[in-house]
Design a protein around this motif. Structure first.
Motif, PDB file in Angstrom:
ATOM      1  N   VAL A  64       0.812  -1.216   0.000  1.00 54.40           N
ATOM      2  CA  VAL A  64       0.000   0.000   0.000  1.00 54.40           C
ATOM      3  C   VAL A  64       0.846   1.267   0.000  1.00 54.40           C
ATOM      4  O   VAL A  64       0.301   2.373  -0.107  1.00 54.40           O
ATOM      5  CB  VAL A  64      -0.976   0.028   1.203  1.00 54.40           C
ATOM      6  N   GLU A  65       2.144   1.114   0.141  1.00 53.40           N
ATOM      7  CA  GLU A  65       3.044   2.270   0.182  1.00 53.40           C
ATOM      8  C   GLU A  65       2.821   3.147  -1.047  1.00 53.40           C
ATOM      9  O   GLU A  65       2.783   2.663  -2.177  1.00 53.40           O
ATOM     10  CB  GLU A  65       4.491   1.782   0.221  1.00 53.40           C
ATOM     11  N   GLY A  66       2.647   4.443  -0.817  1.00 56.56           N
ATOM     12  CA  GLY A  66       2.437   5.378  -1.908  1.00 56.56           C
ATOM     13  C   GLY A  66       0.997   5.543  -2.333  1.00 56.56           C
ATOM     14  O   GLY A  66       0.653   6.480  -3.062  1.00 56.56           O
ATOM     15  N   ARG A  67       0.112   4.658  -1.887  1.00 54.50           N
ATOM     16  CA  ARG A  67      -1.314   4.768  -2.230  1.00 54.50           C
ATOM     17  C   ARG A  67      -2.167   5.089  -1.007  1.00 54.50           C
ATOM     18  O   ARG A  67      -3.180   5.783  -1.121  1.00 54.50           O
ATOM     19  CB  ARG A  67      -1.808   3.454  -2.844  1.00 54.50           C
ATOM     20  N   PHE A  68      -1.784   4.580   0.147  1.00 54.10           N
ATOM     21  CA  PHE A  68      -2.543   4.782   1.373  1.00 54.10           C
ATOM     22  C   PHE A  68      -1.792   5.761   2.274  1.00 54.10           C
ATOM     23  O   PHE A  68      -0.560   5.770   2.304  1.00 54.10           O
ATOM     24  CB  PHE A  68      -2.730   3.473   2.134  1.00 54.10           C
TER      25      PHE A  68
END
Length: 121
Positions: A64-68
């Motif tokens: 999820v890094e960069g999206r959440f």
């Protein structure tokens, strides 16, 4: 004791955004590291993100890094999870949790009731 009540979730299309909220009551919210976990169909509950007591440090799962984005408002006793660019693989029940830190389920003592996020392709 800390009581956690979650808000948000729902059914969205791939690429959409959603924000989850988790409101705490009981003991002092700022004493706890807060986290979000999720559990997909037939899967184990997995770590998504965590945030330090002050909100100055965050940690994310690679998926999820960069999206959440996790954030907290200690004045409102609330933690948030902003989810962007959602993918069908993000479909899961999402849980907020309060504890003393880490990425394991056992690191967290109190849990929200869970909220379903479903992403259609």
């Amino acid at each position: 004791q800390v009581q956690l009540v979650q808000f948000g979730g729902g059914l969205v299309q791939s690429g959409a955004s959603l924000r989850l909220s988790c409101a705490a009551s009981g003991q002092t919210f700022s004493l706890y590291v807060m986290a979000w976990f999720r559990q997909g169909p037939g899967k184990e509950r997995e770590f998504v993100a965590s945030i330090s007591r002050s909100g100055g440090t965050t940690s994310y799962a690679d998926s999820v890094e960069g999206r959440f984005t996790i954030s907290r408002d200690n004045a409102k006793n609330t933690v948030y999870l902003q989810m962007n660019s959602l993918e069908p693989e993000d479909t899961a029940a999402y849980y907020c949790a309060a504890g003393q830190g880490g990425r394991k389920r056992d690191d967290f003592y109190y849990w929200g009731q869970g909220t379903q996020v479903t992403v259609s392709s």
